[in-house]
Design an enzyme around this catalytic site. Sequence first.
Site, PDB file in Angstrom:
ATOM      1  N   GLU A  18       3.523   9.009  -3.364  1.00  0.00           N
ATOM      2  CA  GLU A  18       3.303  10.053  -2.352  1.00  0.00           C
ATOM      3  C   GLU A  18       4.216   9.872  -1.135  1.00  0.00           C
ATOM      4  OE1 GLU A  18      -1.049  11.266  -2.075  1.00  0.00           O
ATOM      5  OE2 GLU A  18      -1.189   9.286  -3.005  1.00  0.00           O
ATOM      6  N   SER A 190      -3.043  12.850  -4.629  1.00  0.00           N
ATOM      7  CA  SER A 190      -2.236  14.047  -4.836  1.00  0.00           C
ATOM      8  C   SER A 190      -2.178  14.482  -6.294  1.00  0.00           C
ATOM      9  CB  SER A 190      -0.810  13.844  -4.301  1.00  0.00           C
ATOM     10  OG  SER A 190      -0.820  13.693  -2.911  1.00  0.00           O
ATOM     11  N   SER A 326      -2.147  21.739   5.770  1.00  0.00           N
ATOM     12  CA  SER A 326      -2.971  21.022   4.801  1.00  0.00           C
ATOM     13  C   SER A 326      -4.448  21.362   5.009  1.00  0.00           C
ATOM     14  CB  SER A 326      -2.777  19.507   4.946  1.00  0.00           C
ATOM     15  OG  SER A 326      -1.430  19.147   4.710  1.00  0.00           O
TER      16      SER A 326
END
Length: 366
Positions: A18, A190, A326
Amino acid sequence: MTNKKKTVAVLYGGKSTEYEISLLTAFSVINAMNLEHYRVQPVHIQQDGRWIAGPEITKKLEYKDQLLLNENASLESQAEHWLAPSSPVLGNNRPDIVFPLLHGPNGEDGTVQGLFELLNIAYVGSGVAGSAAGMDKVLMKDIFTAHHIPGPGYLSVSRFEWETDAPEVILNVKNTIGYPCFIKPANCGSSVGISQCLSETELSASVTDAFRFDTKVIIEEKIIGREVEVGVIGNHHLSVSVPGEIITQGAAFYDYQSKYVEGKSSLVIPADLPEKVKAELEDVAKRAFRALSLSGLARVDVFVREKDQRVVVNEVNTMPGFTQFSMFPLLWKHTGLPYQQLIERLIDLGIERYNDKQKIQYRIDK
């Protein structure tokens, strides 16, 4: 806040799948910080693990690659620096707090938090135990089970178990979890390495793929229902955001593409849920946060089960995606806490937690 600026070291990058997401998060957070209140020092952890410190940021960044700092600024070349990995010696450049915007292993899993504890430096987010438990999906679900927090059925499989007796694992999945099911690396975020198996014929390839990213894999029951998330902030007194629902476009589940490719998913905030479900969601989110001994912040991901509208916890993320677009910051924006104020609140919570820990006594002769 006092007139003296607080020095915030923003840590980003890291040895993780990530890495790129961390850069996006750091770019967004740094540009949102009030530079009249904070001195912002960027610290870039390269993918090979090398730490690079940059000069104080005095104006907004224009593009993300400005965070890819020059090798000549290596922390390892500064013997008296506050965070030389080869030495615990602290210099005069010690920050007031570190904001570790690291996602996944080697940053969100308690490793970096342990370093800050040894150096006695304040940092944003959960401590060593909470971070580790929040990163390891198996430990997390074991703790939830012990606290009677509802979740999907699951099995844990180590690489050794798979390599020595895969047929036994496959039989166990058939007898306990069933199909469809999800295969996930235990310590990734993720949706990296996650796949859905509709039948036994797909299981071997999916498990083998997941073991590319970890030495432990979790196999989970698929829950039919709505995918909902809430944000939690606080140390002792917890606040829960409005809920947000994830709607995927043409995907079997909320995978990596759905999260980071425009048009693959949409977020509905606030989610249209019955008051009874929202109350249960808030209660379960707080219970999950406390069960894992978290602090500062977390995003709690749940399913609202289709058959009975009960809330089932999927997982908790201790350092969720943090760009202004986000889910976590958007949830708080719709709750009434804008992005910049959210960042400041989390910094204050980190300092509060640090000050609380300074009351601990480490000698018995005083």
